[in-house]
Design an enzyme around this catalytic site. Structure first.
Site, PDB file in Angstrom:
ATOM      1  N   ASP A 160     -20.292 -85.177 -39.646  1.00 11.03           N
ATOM      2  CA  ASP A 160     -19.181 -86.132 -39.575  1.00 11.03           C
ATOM      3  C   ASP A 160     -19.717 -87.534 -39.234  1.00 11.03           C
ATOM      4  OD1 ASP A 160     -17.215 -83.884 -39.718  1.00 11.03           O
ATOM      5  OD2 ASP A 160     -18.202 -83.378 -37.848  1.00 11.03           O
ATOM      6  N   HIS A 188     -14.855 -80.547 -34.682  1.00  8.64           N
ATOM      7  CA  HIS A 188     -15.274 -80.627 -36.097  1.00  8.64           C
ATOM      8  C   HIS A 188     -14.132 -80.065 -36.943  1.00  8.64           C
ATOM      9  CE1 HIS A 188     -17.420 -80.515 -39.816  1.00  8.64           C
ATOM     10  NE2 HIS A 188     -17.189 -79.225 -39.929  1.00  8.64           N
TER      11      HIS A 188
END
Ligand code: NAD
Ligand code: LMR
Length: 325
Positions: A160, A188
């Site tokens: 990410d 996440h």
């Protein structure tokens, strides 16, 4: 004197990420170009043969740093003496599966693997969980390993982080190397919060270099939903970029970094309840992650950090109710 090889265990070794990861570990990119490694490939019995095929290919590369490979379906063997464990294999969500079913199925994987790490791994074991839901799977494994220091269990939000760097670099037309202090907060998942209020580009705060609408309506959702967009485009979850992020995470953990993002057990910083494995801005010093302290959190960021942390709390409550931790 020849250095003792570092034992790296990879679960889900016959999967897509495994295939993108193993060759890079064996070539020295995980730990350093002068660090010999042995690889242990853990798979479920049905996939052992495929993992053996990958092991044959690893042999065929004649990597100078690769001093041995084992393939097994026994976690006690795979984690025996392990210094680094990359927990990639997980149960994906299938059609009609409820969240509770998914957590239950993964509890059946990460609980026993946590126990096998507890019972067999080396004293300096470092664990990175990649398999989803990564933060909560890491929590489950950690809770089954009471003899391992809790902070050795981490989950991956580096993909990410890298996605956020790349999106911002494209927007500002700058090289990714010009962006400093990027942060991913929380889970996440699509609730994660990529934060531009602390990121800097050429010494300026990134949030001040882009318009608010782009930040709120394009940047944040693009980064947070990138995993789903990749699945939509490829017909499969991200693999090479996930493997790359796993390499980045472990390399920085071992070798040090001034600022990145990683999901690590909270010590209560920034109002994140203690014990949750949540993504923070982190530095690594002397082989240990440290949460970067003292950042001002404005109302916009607070709301988003709280939302993603709430989701982590809900996941923790759900696995508690299921008796998985
Ligand atoms: P994949 O289906 O190609 O491979 C998974 C492998 O895990 C399979 O070979 C399977 O046999 C194995 N496996 C299942 N249970 C196991 C067990 N108990 N022990 C050992 N091996 C086991 O999947 P993939 O594309 O390699 O992705 C793996 C996981 O990583 C998925 O959960 C995916 O959602 C997740 N992922 C996470 C991130 C992240 O940023 N954290 C990014 C991409 C993918
Ligand atoms: C990703 O971020 O690419 C993956 O976690 C997506 C997924 O659900 O496997």
């Amino acid at each position: 004197m020849a250095q003792t090889p570092v034992k790296v265990t990879v679960t889900g070794a016959a999967g897509q990420i495994g295939y993108a990861l193993l060759f890079r570990i064996a070539s020295g990119q995980l730990l350093g170009a002068d660090v010999p490694v042995t690889l242990s490939l853990l798979e479920i019995p049905q996939a052992v043969k495929a993992a053996e095929g990958t092991a044959m290919e690893l042999d065929d590369c004649a990597f100078p740093l690769l001093s041995g490979i084992e393939v097994t379906d026994d976690p006690n063997v795979a984690f025996n003496g392990a210094n680094v464990a990359l927990l990639v294999g997980a149960r994906p969500r299938s059609k009609g599966m409820e969240r509770g079913d998914l957590l239950q199925a993964n509890g059946g994987i990460f609980g026993p693997q946590g126990k096998a790490i507890n019972d067999n791994a080396a004293d300096d074991i470092r664990v990175l969980v990649v398999g989803n839901p990564a933060n909560t799977n890491a929590l489950i494994a950690q809770q089954h390993a009471p003899d391992v220091p809790a902070e050795r269990f981490t989950a991956m939000t580096r993909l990410d982080h890298n996605r956020a760097l790349s999106q911002l670099a494209a927007k500002l037309q700058v090289p990714v190397t010009e962006i400093k202090k990027m942060t991913i907060w929380g889970n996440h998942s699509a609730t994660q919060y990529p934060d531009l209020f602390h990121a800097e580009v050429g010494g300026k705060i990134a949030a001040e270099l882009v318009d608010e609408t782009w930040l709120r309506d394009t940047f944040i959702p693009t980064v947070a939903k990138r995993g789903a967009a990749i699945i939509e485009a490829r017909g499969a979850s991200s693999a090479a970029s996930a493997a790359n992020a796993a390499i980045d995470h472990v390399f920085d953990w071992v070798n040090g970094t001034a600022w990145t993002s990683a999901a690590i057990p909270s010590d209560g910083s920034y109002g994140v309840p203690e014990g949750l494995i949540s993504s923070f801005p982190v530095a690594s010093r002397d082989g240990k992650w440290e949460i970067i302290q003292g950042l001002e959190i404005d109302a916009f960021s607070r709301e988003r950090i709280d939302a993603t942390v709430r989701e982590l709390e809900e996941e923790r409550s759900a696995v508690r109710e299921l008796g998985l931790i």
